[in-house]
Write a protein that holds these residues in place. Structure first.
Motif, mmCIF file in Angstrom:
data_model
loop_
_atom_site.group_PDB
_atom_site.id
_atom_site.type_symbol
_atom_site.label_atom_id
_atom_site.label_comp_id
_atom_site.label_asym_id
_atom_site.label_seq_id
_atom_site.Cartn_x
_atom_site.Cartn_y
_atom_site.Cartn_z
ATOM 1 N N GLY A 17 -13.115 4.798 -11.083
ATOM 2 C CA GLY A 17 -13.056 5.047 -12.371
ATOM 3 C C GLY A 17 -12.212 4.386 -12.176
ATOM 4 O O GLY A 17 -11.084 4.887 -12.250
ATOM 5 N N ILE A 18 -12.516 4.305 -13.797
ATOM 6 C CA ILE A 18 -10.887 3.149 -14.363
ATOM 7 C C ILE A 18 -11.172 4.631 -15.927
ATOM 8 O O ILE A 18 -11.759 5.694 -16.370
ATOM 9 N N VAL A 19 -9.639 5.557 -15.591
ATOM 10 C CA VAL A 19 -9.314 6.782 -16.159
ATOM 11 C C VAL A 19 -8.458 6.527 -17.436
ATOM 12 O O VAL A 19 -7.796 5.451 -17.559
ATOM 13 N N LEU A 20 -9.739 6.993 -18.260
ATOM 14 C CA LEU A 20 -8.778 7.185 -19.647
ATOM 15 C C LEU A 20 -7.708 8.290 -19.818
ATOM 16 O O LEU A 20 -6.515 8.456 -20.544
ATOM 17 N N PHE A 21 -8.158 9.941 -19.505
ATOM 18 C CA PHE A 21 -6.917 10.783 -19.430
ATOM 19 C C PHE A 21 -7.436 11.121 -18.331
ATOM 20 O O PHE A 21 -7.987 11.570 -17.323
ATOM 21 N N ASN A 22 -6.033 12.053 -18.022
ATOM 22 C CA ASN A 22 -5.980 13.899 -17.327
ATOM 23 C C ASN A 22 -5.890 14.510 -17.871
ATOM 24 O O ASN A 22 -4.562 14.585 -19.214
ATOM 25 N N SER A 23 -5.989 15.986 -17.124
ATOM 26 C CA SER A 23 -5.385 16.972 -18.499
ATOM 27 C C SER A 23 -5.430 17.722 -16.817
ATOM 28 O O SER A 23 -5.873 18.096 -16.917
ATOM 29 N N GLU A 24 -5.108 18.785 -17.165
ATOM 30 C CA GLU A 24 -4.204 19.794 -16.186
ATOM 31 C C GLU A 24 -5.561 21.131 -17.001
ATOM 32 O O GLU A 24 -3.839 21.666 -17.860
ATOM 33 N N VAL A 41 -1.951 16.305 -22.851
ATOM 34 C CA VAL A 41 -3.128 15.081 -22.192
ATOM 35 C C VAL A 41 -2.655 13.964 -21.959
ATOM 36 O O VAL A 41 -2.262 13.586 -22.900
ATOM 37 N N GLU A 42 -2.368 13.628 -20.798
ATOM 38 C CA GLU A 42 -2.283 12.743 -20.054
ATOM 39 C C GLU A 42 -2.982 10.727 -20.270
ATOM 40 O O GLU A 42 -3.930 11.112 -19.745
ATOM 41 N N VAL A 43 -2.491 9.989 -21.043
ATOM 42 C CA VAL A 43 -2.992 8.691 -21.452
ATOM 43 C C VAL A 43 -2.866 8.061 -20.240
ATOM 44 O O VAL A 43 -1.363 7.749 -19.616
ATOM 45 N N VAL A 44 -3.770 7.430 -19.615
ATOM 46 C CA VAL A 44 -3.355 6.174 -19.060
ATOM 47 C C VAL A 44 -3.797 4.273 -19.483
ATOM 48 O O VAL A 44 -4.486 4.270 -20.117
ATOM 49 N N GLU A 45 -1.912 4.615 -19.811
ATOM 50 C CA GLU A 45 -1.995 3.420 -21.270
ATOM 51 C C GLU A 45 -3.024 1.723 -20.851
ATOM 52 O O GLU A 45 -3.465 1.282 -20.923
ATOM 53 N N GLN A 46 -2.649 1.633 -18.869
ATOM 54 C CA GLN A 46 -3.338 0.029 -18.405
ATOM 55 C C GLN A 46 -4.191 0.449 -17.905
ATOM 56 O O GLN A 46 -4.384 1.442 -17.145
ATOM 57 N N PRO A 47 -5.723 0.000 -18.950
ATOM 58 C CA PRO A 47 -6.649 0.522 -17.930
ATOM 59 C C PRO A 47 -6.894 -0.147 -16.386
ATOM 60 O O PRO A 47 -7.003 -1.465 -16.734
ATOM 61 N N ARG A 48 -7.178 0.230 -15.395
ATOM 62 C CA ARG A 48 -7.050 -0.210 -14.090
ATOM 63 C C ARG A 48 -8.557 0.671 -13.355
ATOM 64 O O ARG A 48 -8.728 1.802 -13.293
ATOM 65 N N LEU A 49 -8.815 -0.255 -12.808
ATOM 66 C CA LEU A 49 -9.538 0.404 -11.646
ATOM 67 C C LEU A 49 -9.272 0.852 -10.223
ATOM 68 O O LEU A 49 -9.253 -0.916 -9.112
ATOM 69 N N VAL A 50 -8.164 1.809 -9.577
ATOM 70 C CA VAL A 50 -7.542 1.782 -8.688
ATOM 71 C C VAL A 50 -8.067 1.788 -6.903
ATOM 72 O O VAL A 50 -9.154 2.970 -7.851
ATOM 73 N N ILE A 51 -7.541 1.523 -6.548
ATOM 74 C CA ILE A 51 -7.998 1.768 -5.129
ATOM 75 C C ILE A 51 -7.233 2.582 -4.590
ATOM 76 O O ILE A 51 -7.692 3.445 -3.871
ATOM 77 N N ALA A 52 -5.824 1.493 -5.125
ATOM 78 C CA ALA A 52 -4.899 3.358 -4.229
ATOM 79 C C ALA A 52 -3.823 3.312 -4.186
ATOM 80 O O ALA A 52 -2.954 2.384 -4.975
ATOM 81 N N SER A 53 -2.903 4.468 -4.964
ATOM 82 C CA SER A 53 -1.487 4.682 -5.544
ATOM 83 C C SER A 53 -0.573 5.131 -4.860
ATOM 84 O O SER A 53 -1.495 6.713 -3.904
ATOM 85 N N GLY A 54 0.317 5.740 -5.041
ATOM 86 C CA GLY A 54 1.333 5.965 -4.897
ATOM 87 C C GLY A 54 1.154 5.862 -2.939
ATOM 88 O O GLY A 54 2.085 6.760 -1.964
ATOM 89 N N LEU A 55 1.821 4.689 -2.677
ATOM 90 C CA LEU A 55 1.245 4.079 -1.762
ATOM 91 C C LEU A 55 3.163 3.965 -1.191
ATOM 92 O O LEU A 55 4.178 3.415 -2.369
ATOM 93 N N LYS A 56 3.929 4.034 0.084
ATOM 94 C CA LYS A 56 4.873 3.852 0.021
ATOM 95 C C LYS A 56 4.750 1.845 1.023
ATOM 96 O O LYS A 56 3.859 1.663 0.765
ATOM 97 N N ILE A 57 6.298 2.320 1.308
ATOM 98 C CA ILE A 57 5.816 0.228 1.351
ATOM 99 C C ILE A 57 5.246 -0.234 2.771
ATOM 100 O O ILE A 57 4.203 -0.950 2.229
ATOM 101 N N ASP A 58 5.549 0.573 3.656
ATOM 102 C CA ASP A 58 4.913 0.604 4.533
ATOM 103 C C ASP A 58 3.660 -0.346 4.618
ATOM 104 O O ASP A 58 2.310 -0.451 5.288
ATOM 105 N N GLN A 59 2.516 1.589 3.535
ATOM 106 C CA GLN A 59 1.199 1.333 3.519
ATOM 107 C C GLN A 59 1.092 0.707 2.549
ATOM 108 O O GLN A 59 -0.129 0.163 2.738
ATOM 109 N N PHE A 60 1.604 -0.375 1.471
ATOM 110 C CA PHE A 60 1.866 -1.172 1.008
ATOM 111 C C PHE A 60 0.889 -2.057 1.357
ATOM 112 O O PHE A 60 -0.083 -3.185 1.643
ATOM 113 N N ASN A 61 2.284 -2.850 2.598
ATOM 114 C CA ASN A 61 1.910 -4.311 3.346
ATOM 115 C C ASN A 61 1.087 -3.858 4.012
ATOM 116 O O ASN A 61 0.047 -4.746 4.048
ATOM 117 N N SER A 62 0.118 -2.970 4.839
ATOM 118 C CA SER A 62 -0.919 -2.931 5.472
ATOM 119 C C SER A 62 -2.485 -3.055 4.487
ATOM 120 O O SER A 62 -3.024 -3.279 4.892
#
Length: 201
Positions: free
Chosen positions: A58-65, A136-157
């Motif tokens: 999903g394209i996240v508009l905001f998060n809140s815990e 309320v954490e706003v996500v400023e850049q609308p994106r359809l994220v596939i994967a985030s929080g990647l380490k460099i070797d994870q990103f490369n693969s």
């Protein structure tokens, strides 16, 4: 006689209150969502864990815990925010990554329309002072994220697998969806409520 140490109210809150992550999203079309879930499954097998490994796309508009008892007021605020906001066409582009190479996503068009919708909803949500105080954490850049929080070797693969995927997809956005999940890496999203966009107030 020694004085008792005062307990910080927020730390007491953190230890005693059960909270969930709430996420307001624009759902991608079902065929695109299915493709993203396939990619995430393949990525889990290839690179291990990442932030979205078990989340619905999903394209996240905001998060809140928030504690679950805030769910009703949160839904009421979102309903007020989407009221009077008309459905719109949305285009998806190719696959891209952030500059720091920690996140891979599908580019999203109509950023101005999404920003206007997000701002209206967030203004109504933050009008509830208790929810605003909890964050309320706003996500400023609308994106359809596939994967985030990647380490460099994870990103490369991951990038080697995904770089040539994607393409132009169009859909109509007629609602937004509130999801919630427990605060745990492998917890599964639960659908809370779907809010229809509507030109009538």
């Amino acid at each position: 006689m020694a004085r008792k140490a005062t307990v910080d109210a927020l730390s007491l809150f953190d230890t005693l209150v059960y909270t969930c992550q709430y996420r307001l999203v624009i759902d991608p079309a079902s065929h695109l969502a299915a493709r993203l879930m396939e990619w995430r499954q393949a990525l889990r097998e290839r690179i291990g864990s990442f932030n979205e490994a078990y989340q619905m796309p999903g394209i996240v508009l905001f998060n809140s815990e928030l504690p679950p008892e805030y769910e009703g007021p949160l839904c009421d605020a979102i309903m007020r925010g989407v009221n009077g906001f008309p459905p719109f066409a949305l285009g998806f582009g190719g696959i891209a990554h952030t500059e720091d190479k920690k996140s891979i996503h599908i580019e999203v068009g109509e950023k101005g329309t999404i920003a206007a919708l997000r701002q209206r909803v967030v203004d109504h949500v933050r009008a509830n002072r208790r929810i605003k105080k909890l964050g309320v954490e706003v996500v400023e850049q609308p994106r359809l994220v596939i994967a985030s929080g990647l380490k460099i070797d994870q990103f490369n693969s991951a990038w080697a697998m995904l770089a040539n995927q994607g393409g132009g997809i169009q859909q109509r956005v007629s609602d937004v969806v509130l999801m919630k999940r427990e605060i745990a890496p492998t917890s599964i999203d639960q659908h809370v409520r779907t809010f229809a966009l509507s030109t009538s107030i």
